[in-house]
Design an enzyme around this catalytic site. Sequence first.
Site, mmCIF file in Angstrom:
data_model
loop_
_atom_site.group_PDB
_atom_site.id
_atom_site.type_symbol
_atom_site.label_atom_id
_atom_site.label_comp_id
_atom_site.label_asym_id
_atom_site.label_seq_id
_atom_site.Cartn_x
_atom_site.Cartn_y
_atom_site.Cartn_z
ATOM 1 N N CYS A 157 52.595 80.103 62.569
ATOM 2 C CA CYS A 157 52.764 81.553 62.627
ATOM 3 C C CYS A 157 53.114 81.899 60.847
ATOM 4 O O CYS A 157 53.433 80.903 60.778
ATOM 5 C CB CYS A 157 53.689 81.825 63.472
ATOM 6 S SG CYS A 157 54.972 81.628 63.454
ATOM 7 N N HIS A 199 65.073 80.849 61.900
ATOM 8 C CA HIS A 199 65.988 81.217 63.534
ATOM 9 C C HIS A 199 67.376 82.869 63.129
ATOM 10 O O HIS A 199 66.927 83.210 63.904
ATOM 11 C CB HIS A 199 65.755 80.438 64.343
ATOM 12 C CG HIS A 199 65.137 79.307 64.530
ATOM 13 N ND1 HIS A 199 65.296 78.161 63.601
ATOM 14 C CD2 HIS A 199 64.224 79.419 65.177
ATOM 15 C CE1 HIS A 199 63.882 77.472 64.294
ATOM 16 N NE2 HIS A 199 63.659 77.762 65.022
ATOM 17 N N CYS A 212 62.427 84.329 59.636
ATOM 18 C CA CYS A 212 61.394 85.118 59.822
ATOM 19 C C CYS A 212 61.596 86.509 60.371
ATOM 20 O O CYS A 212 62.606 87.072 60.379
ATOM 21 C CB CYS A 212 60.347 85.299 61.057
ATOM 22 S SG CYS A 212 59.124 86.025 62.131
ATOM 23 N N GLU A 221 68.434 81.346 66.768
ATOM 24 C CA GLU A 221 67.794 82.814 66.704
ATOM 25 C C GLU A 221 69.404 84.033 67.941
ATOM 26 O O GLU A 221 69.373 84.946 66.830
ATOM 27 C CB GLU A 221 66.506 82.989 67.833
ATOM 28 C CG GLU A 221 66.062 84.738 67.101
ATOM 29 C CD GLU A 221 64.669 84.951 67.871
ATOM 30 O OE1 GLU A 221 64.560 85.691 68.284
ATOM 31 O OE2 GLU A 221 63.666 83.717 67.601
ATOM 32 N N THR A 272 63.021 86.599 70.220
ATOM 33 C CA THR A 272 61.089 86.493 70.012
ATOM 34 C C THR A 272 60.559 85.999 70.376
ATOM 35 O O THR A 272 59.020 85.855 70.818
ATOM 36 C CB THR A 272 60.831 86.464 68.038
ATOM 37 O OG1 THR A 272 61.427 85.132 67.917
ATOM 38 C CG2 THR A 272 61.806 87.856 67.936
ATOM 39 N N CYS A 302 57.629 88.182 69.706
ATOM 40 C CA CYS A 302 56.371 87.799 68.339
ATOM 41 C C CYS A 302 54.800 87.528 68.865
ATOM 42 O O CYS A 302 55.007 87.362 69.968
ATOM 43 C CB CYS A 302 57.401 86.003 68.382
ATOM 44 S SG CYS A 302 55.370 85.622 66.449
ATOM 45 N N ASN A 309 59.407 78.244 72.495
ATOM 46 C CA ASN A 309 58.369 78.507 72.519
ATOM 47 C C ASN A 309 56.822 77.369 72.982
ATOM 48 O O ASN A 309 56.119 78.146 73.704
ATOM 49 C CB ASN A 309 57.618 79.740 71.263
ATOM 50 C CG ASN A 309 56.875 78.631 70.080
ATOM 51 O OD1 ASN A 309 55.576 77.870 70.168
ATOM 52 N ND2 ASN A 309 57.809 78.361 69.050
ATOM 53 N N SER A 333 54.907 76.138 65.448
ATOM 54 C CA SER A 333 56.180 75.246 64.359
ATOM 55 C C SER A 333 55.353 74.354 64.353
ATOM 56 O O SER A 333 55.759 73.396 63.818
ATOM 57 C CB SER A 333 57.254 74.769 64.318
ATOM 58 O OG SER A 333 57.480 74.581 65.850
#
Length: 343
Positions: free
Chosen positions: A37, A99, A121, A151, A189, A219, A249, A292
Site C-alpha cells: 500500500c 505503525h 503511515c 499501532e 487501521t 485503511c 492485515n 506489506s
Amino acid sequence: MSGPTPRNGEPRAEPTYHGCMADQRGRVLLADPRGYCAGVDRAVVAVERALEIHGAPVYVRKQIVHNKHVVATLERRGAIFVEETDEVPEGSVVVFSAHGVSPAVHEEAAGRQLRTIDATCPLVTKVHQEAKRFARDDYDILLIGHRGHEEVEGTAGEAPAHVQLVDGPEDVANVQVRDPEKVVWLSQTTLSVDETLATVDQLKNRFPGLQSPPSDDICYATQNRQQAVKQMAADCDLVLVVGSTNSSNSVRLVEVALEAGARDSHLVDFAAEIDPAWLEGVGTVGVTSGASVPEVLVSEVLDWLAERGYADVETVKAAEERLVFALPHELRRAEKAAQTAGD
C-alpha cells in the site's frame, strides 16, 4: 501511475476475471489490489533513502513494516532494527515504523539527541489526531484493535487517560465509561472491516450514544484487499495469502477468505512454505498478499503453482489504487540540503 508500483515490482499482464468458471481445473485467481500500500511503500523507501543520505547504520525502531523479507533486505543494506529507543546510540539516525509511536517515544528520542525520521503511515497519523482531539474534548475513547500491536500502542499513547482498548466483540462486556453520552470509537487501521463493524454493533447496544469517527479509520488498502478476496473466495478451493504472521492485515485476509466461502486458506511468507498436500483435490487456487508484501514474493508463489499445473492465471479486480504519499518531511529536508551542498 496507479499506487506505488515501482517499489512493488513490475505488474504481470494477466487477463481479467469475468466470473465463476468452477468446472476448470488448475486455475489461479489473482487478487487485485494486493501487496504494497502507499503507507508501506513510503516507509520502506524512507529507510532506503536514509541509508543513501546518512550512510549505514540507520536504526529502525520495531520492524519498519511487518514482513520478514523486507526487514531482511533492509538489514543487508545496513539497517539495524531495535525494539526500543534506548537501544539506539545517542546522536544516531532512527526511523520510526509505519505503525506509529506514542509521544513518549518522541520525547525519549529527543532526550537521546537522536535524529528521527517519522515513517508513520499518514492514515495512522490521522487516527492519532482523532484521539488527541476527542481527548481534548474529554471523551472516553474506545479503541478497537489487537492488544500488543504497535499501532494500538502508539495511538493509545496519545491520550492514555482517555483510551480503552476493545480487543474484539468478546471484550465489549469489560468496557466501562464515565458518561455513556460522551463516548466515541476509533480503530486500528488494519483490522477486518467485518470484525470491526461487529464490535461497533455490540458497543452501540451497550452505549446507544456512541459516536463514530469523522471518517472511516480502516485503511483503504485493507478494505480493498479484503474486498478482492471476498469476490473470489467462493470460487476457490484454496486461498494462499502471502504475508508474515505478525502482519495483522495479512492474518485477516485468511479469515476473510474462509468466511467468504473458500474451502481452505493458508498464510505463507514464501513459496517454499506451501505444503503440496494443500493442492489435493484443488481445482482453483486464489492468491493474494498483505499490504506489506513485495510483489516478488507473489511472483514466486505463482511460479511454484505453475510448475504444479496451475498456470492459468486470471485477475480478480476489486479497486483501482492511485494514492501515493510524500516522503517524511525530515527526509525531504535532508535531500534538499544534500542537493544544495552538492551545487
